[in-house]
Scaffold this motif. Structure first.
Motif, short mmCIF file in Angstrom:
data_model
loop_
_atom_site.label_atom_id
_atom_site.label_comp_id
_atom_site.label_asym_id
_atom_site.label_seq_id
_atom_site.Cartn_x
_atom_site.Cartn_y
_atom_site.Cartn_z
N THR A 112 0.85 -1.19 0.00
CA THR A 112 0.00 0.00 0.00
C THR A 112 0.88 1.23 0.00
OG1 THR A 112 -0.12 0.24 2.42
CG2 THR A 112 -1.67 -1.29 1.38
N VAL A 113 0.30 2.37 -0.27
CA VAL A 113 1.07 3.61 -0.35
C VAL A 113 1.69 3.94 1.00
CG1 VAL A 113 -0.88 5.12 0.18
CG2 VAL A 113 1.01 5.99 -1.21
N PHE A 114 1.07 3.51 2.10
CA PHE A 114 1.59 3.82 3.43
C PHE A 114 2.86 3.02 3.74
CE2 PHE A 114 -3.04 4.44 3.60
CZ PHE A 114 -3.08 5.80 3.89
N ASP A 115 3.05 1.87 3.09
CA ASP A 115 4.24 1.07 3.34
C ASP A 115 5.52 1.80 2.94
OD1 ASP A 115 2.70 -1.01 4.27
OD2 ASP A 115 2.57 -2.00 2.31
N PHE A 116 5.41 2.73 2.00
CA PHE A 116 6.60 3.42 1.51
C PHE A 116 7.06 4.54 2.43
CE2 PHE A 116 4.60 1.48 -2.16
CZ PHE A 116 5.68 0.93 -2.82
N PHE A 117 6.28 4.83 3.46
CA PHE A 117 6.66 5.85 4.43
C PHE A 117 7.01 5.24 5.78
CE2 PHE A 117 3.73 7.77 1.39
CZ PHE A 117 4.53 8.79 0.89
N VAL A 118 7.13 3.91 5.80
CA VAL A 118 7.51 3.20 7.02
C VAL A 118 9.00 2.91 6.97
CG1 VAL A 118 7.21 1.07 8.33
CG2 VAL A 118 5.22 2.17 7.29
N PRO A 161 11.56 7.19 3.23
CA PRO A 161 12.57 6.13 3.36
C PRO A 161 12.87 5.39 2.07
CG PRO A 161 10.88 5.96 5.07
CD PRO A 161 10.38 6.92 4.06
N ILE A 162 11.87 5.25 1.17
CA ILE A 162 12.04 4.47 -0.05
C ILE A 162 12.36 5.41 -1.21
CG2 ILE A 162 10.98 2.81 -1.62
CD1 ILE A 162 11.54 1.75 1.17
N PHE A 163 13.45 5.13 -1.91
CA PHE A 163 13.95 6.02 -2.97
C PHE A 163 12.95 6.17 -4.11
CE2 PHE A 163 16.54 6.69 -6.84
CZ PHE A 163 17.07 7.93 -6.51
N TYR A 166 -4.61 0.18 -3.34
CA TYR A 166 -3.34 0.83 -3.04
C TYR A 166 -3.39 1.72 -1.80
CZ TYR A 166 1.22 2.88 -4.24
OH TYR A 166 2.53 3.29 -4.24
N ILE A 167 -4.56 2.30 -1.51
CA ILE A 167 -4.63 3.23 -0.38
C ILE A 167 -5.44 2.65 0.77
CG2 ILE A 167 -4.30 5.28 -1.79
CD1 ILE A 167 -7.27 5.82 -1.60
N SER A 206 -0.32 2.44 10.27
CA SER A 206 -0.29 3.14 8.98
C SER A 206 0.18 4.58 9.19
CB SER A 206 -1.67 3.10 8.32
OG SER A 206 -2.66 3.61 9.21
N PHE A 207 -0.72 5.45 9.65
CA PHE A 207 -0.31 6.82 9.93
C PHE A 207 0.57 6.90 11.17
CE2 PHE A 207 -4.14 7.59 7.37
CZ PHE A 207 -3.62 8.47 6.44
#
Length: 482
Positions: free
Chosen positions: A245-251, A380-382, A428-429, A443-444
């Protein structure tokens, strides 16, 4: 034990030595092949003893940690820890377990995760050798349910691609989807796992990454334990995992090595930084082009003074400065590390100061663009950071055309695009849409471990429980009973 052999990295061979058929079973991803050839097979071949019993074979093998076993569970567990199982015909009900694990491979000075650095936690990353990467996973996830399935992709490169998942946890539908897409991948050369990402993704036209990409071993472990499918390819130090999901890329992995209050705070800072990075310069263009009335009177004077001699419209002023920052960033990435750092610092200071003195831009815009560029580095993810860098430019164009209305139109189109995206069939969201209130625990924010014992339901795992919550804290100790 038969279920263990479903994984492609388990090997079963039969050798005839001194007229005796000897069966060997081992996991090639974690054993030392040289040790098997030079110390095991060679010593058995040159032995003059008549090998008619396992105890004789045990005395011939010049290795420690050898034991007789006929217990299926013990054999399965030992094979996943780097043992080789040796059976002697005609009695195949019992065999020898010999420890031949390669304890050195993968742990060396040059496989640190430099591109995803964290202050706290392990720093071991994957390398370009797929066997080394699978070796690292086997050492960290000691389970007979860990499955490796190998495929050959590329008509010319014949690249090895291995999908990794946890049987009994990962949804078989996700595994079957990945299998089908890999088998249908019609490429001649597979240069990197990112090429495979673009081939098997649900929507190749989207700027958003639909598969997690990382070089960290701990992130791979977390993805597999959560019920995702990890994919490794030879020649690439990065794995990809899905569904995401889109939130995984901010973990960040560091979130789980800090107390949950601090981790949640830093994660919120990350989301605010992303919002500022995308919207700061478009709002600057919209306000100075259409909405002068929203500028506070105390700030109006400094803005007028700063832009008094700038000959460009706000749109051109922002565009040239954003492009300059992107040029500096690209140049810094392509140059050697020390030279790139020097170029970024010196180039930013010199060009910024020179641009202000030449009246090509304003001081306030330099501050906004600098903070916007700085905020984009919090991701965190490029791959997601690159997407955020790209999204600013269409929003700047819409803001120059229709002001705040253009920004609203751009954000509406962006939200509509996100609503349509799926990763291996997973929205995705999610948990935002479809709305899943109970899934907001990780998530958040990052909730306490006592609240995140379940795997994400939207991955549809076969086993929901990740671990059991300990109740020992609720039991008073002896000191409190006195």
């Amino acid at each position: 034990m038969k279920d263990t052999f479903k994984s492609n990295d388990f090997v079963q061979t039969v050798h005839t030595i001194h007229a005796k058929r000897i069966h060997f079973t081992y996991c090639k991803a974690i054993v030392d092949q040289e040790l098997i050839q030079n110390e095991l097979l060679h010593r058995i071949q040159i032995s003059e003893a008549e090998i008619n019993h396992l105890l004789v074979l045990k005395n011939v093998i010049p290795l420690e940690n050898i034991k007789l076993s006929s217990n299926v569970d013990e054999i399965s567990q030992s094979l996943t820890k780097g043992f080789i199982y040796i059976q002697l015909e005609p009695d195949l009900n019992e065999g020898l377990l010999v420890h031949v694990a390669d304890l050195r491979r993968g742990y060396r000075l040059n496989n640190e995760a430099d591109n995803e650095y964290s202050v706290i936690g392990p720093k071991v990353g994957f390398v370009e050798d797929i066997d080394t990467n699978l070796n690292l996973l086997r050492k960290e996830l000691i389970s007979e349910n860990l499955r490796f399935e190998e495929y050959i992709v590329g008509s010319l490169s014949q690249s090895r691609v291995t999908i990794v998942y946890l049987d009994g946890v990962c949804n078989p539908q996700h595994v079957n989807t990945v299998r089908q897409r890999i088998e249908d991948a019609g490429v001649d050369v597979l240069f990197d796992s990112s090429i495979l990402d673009q081939i098997i993704t649900d929507n190749a036209k989207s700027p958003f990454p639909l598969f997690m990409s990382s070089e960290r071993v701990d992130r791979a472990k977390y993805s597999i334990l959560s019920g995702q499918v990890a994919i490794f390819s030879s020649g690439s130090p990065y794995f990809i995992a899905g569904p995401t999901t889109v939130f995984d890329f901010f973990v960040s992995p560091e979130d789980y090595y800090l107390p949950w209050v601090l981790a949640s705070f830093f994660r919120c800072i990350r989301y605010l930084g992303v919002a500022f990075s995308i919207l700061a310069t478009p709002f600057y263009v919209a306000v100075l082009t259409f909405h002068y009335s929203v500028i506070p009177q105390s700030l109006l004077g400094p803005i007028i003074e700063s832009r008094a001699n700038v000959p460009f419209a706000p749109f051109l002023e922002v565009l040239q400065l954003e492009l300059t920052v992107e040029l500096l960033r690209e140049a810094g990435v392509r140059l050697p590390t020390k030279v790139g750092q020097t170029l970024g610092i010196v180039g930013g200071i010199v060009l910024g100061q020179a641009a202000v003195q030449a009246s090509l831009t304003s001081n306030i815009l330099i501050i906004i663009v600098s903070l916007s560029a700085l905020s984009s580095f919090t991701t965190p993810i490029f791959k997601m950071a690159n997407t955020i860098r790209f999204l600013r430019f269409p929003l700047i164009g819409l803001a120059a055309a229709w002001g705040s209305l253009g920004i609203i139109i751009g954000l509406t189109l962006l939200l509509g695009h996100l609503l349509r995206l799926k990763s291996l069939g997973t929205p995705y969201i999610v948990p935002l849409f479809p709305f899943r209130f109970h899934e907001f625990k990780d998530s958040f924010i990052r909730s306490s471990l006592s609240l995140t014992f379940n795997r994400p339901r939207y991955f549809r795992p076969l086993s929901l429980k990740r671990y059991k919550v300990s109740k020992s804290k609720d039991i008073p100790d002896d000191y409190n009973n006195e």
